[in-house]
Motif scaffolding. Structure first.
Motif: not given
Length: 251
Positions: A64-78
């Motif tokens: 799940r850490f891999y998901y956690q570090i992807a969340i701000p990357v996803k939000d930056a894309a938004v």
């Protein structure tokens, strides 16, 4: 349950001419999708009912850490795709929540740091979590698919995909209610991430839901929103499928 490629295809004219749901009915349709939330996945049920071994818990935390570090990357894309300054000003809080910040004498270590402390509490080292050595291919594929979607989709759809947060407070409350009893060997300070997300997720839902209800105003767009939300639900379910395959599910 698997991620379906048709979730990324345009809805087309299948619902042209059908009346749009009003805001209340549309929100009810979105919330109905909670039946597919991974709170119901056998792997998660195992975790929250005390049937998981330390190895399974560590595997879940590391993956799940891999998901956690992807969340701000996803939000930056938004944010990168969004021309609306007011939306960006609100959305940036999500990045600060996860990455942390220090500004004007106020600081917050952030959710990623809180997750690393959870990792330490369950017996993992920071190095082995941060170097992603335990991340199974299925989890990596699912998370990368989500980030790719957020980068390429219209920003309103990327916002809509975040509405799995509608169902998140309950899963965090379950962990807070059951883990201390079932897994007393885990330092309670390691559960800080879940405590923080109960309130943060509710706040995030208000913003994401408002944008979704404002933008998806025709029946065709509303049906598209339901597809996007289901796609994200499938992402989370597929992550659990991958972890269940790697670590097993105790019955």
């Amino acid at each position: 349950m698997t991620m379906r490629a048709d979730m990324l295809k345009p809805v087309g004219s299948a619902h042209d001419g059908e009346p749009a749901w009003d805001r209340t009915a549309f929100e009810a349709q979105l919330r109905e999708r909670g039946k597919s939330y991974h709170i119901h996945h056998p792997f998660n049920v195992m975790l929250n009912t005390g049937r998981a071994t330390p190895e399974q818990i560590r595997g879940w935390v590391a993956n799940r850490f891999y998901y956690q570090i992807a969340i701000p990357v996803k939000d930056a894309a938004v944010m990168a795709n969004c021309p609306d300054r007011a939306v960006r000003r609100g959305w940036v809080q999500r990045i600060l929540d996860h990455d942390g910040f220090e500004l004007g004498g106020i600081s917050d270590a952030g959710g990623i740091e809180a997750w690393l402390r959870l990792a330490e509490a369950v017996g993992l080292s920071r190095d082995e979590v941060e170097d992603l050595r335990h991340v199974v291919p299925g989890v990596r594929f699912a998370v990368d698919a989500y980030v790719s979607f957020a980068r390429k989709a219209p920003w309103q759809e990327a916002v809509c995909s975040s509405l799995t947060e509608l169902f998140a407070p309950e899963i965090h409350k379950q962990r807070l209610a059951t883990w201390p009893e079932h897994y007393p060997w885990i330092d309670s300070e390691g559960l800080t991430y879940f405590r923080n997300r109960v309130s943060q997720a509710r706040r995030d839902v208000e913003q994401g839901l408002s944008i979704t209800l404002d933008h998806f105003t025709t029946r065709a767009l509303q049906e598209r929103a339901l597809q996007v939300l289901q796609f994200k639900l499938d992402i989370l379910w597929s992550m659990n499928d991958a972890m269940a395959t790697r670590y097993g599910v105790n019955t």
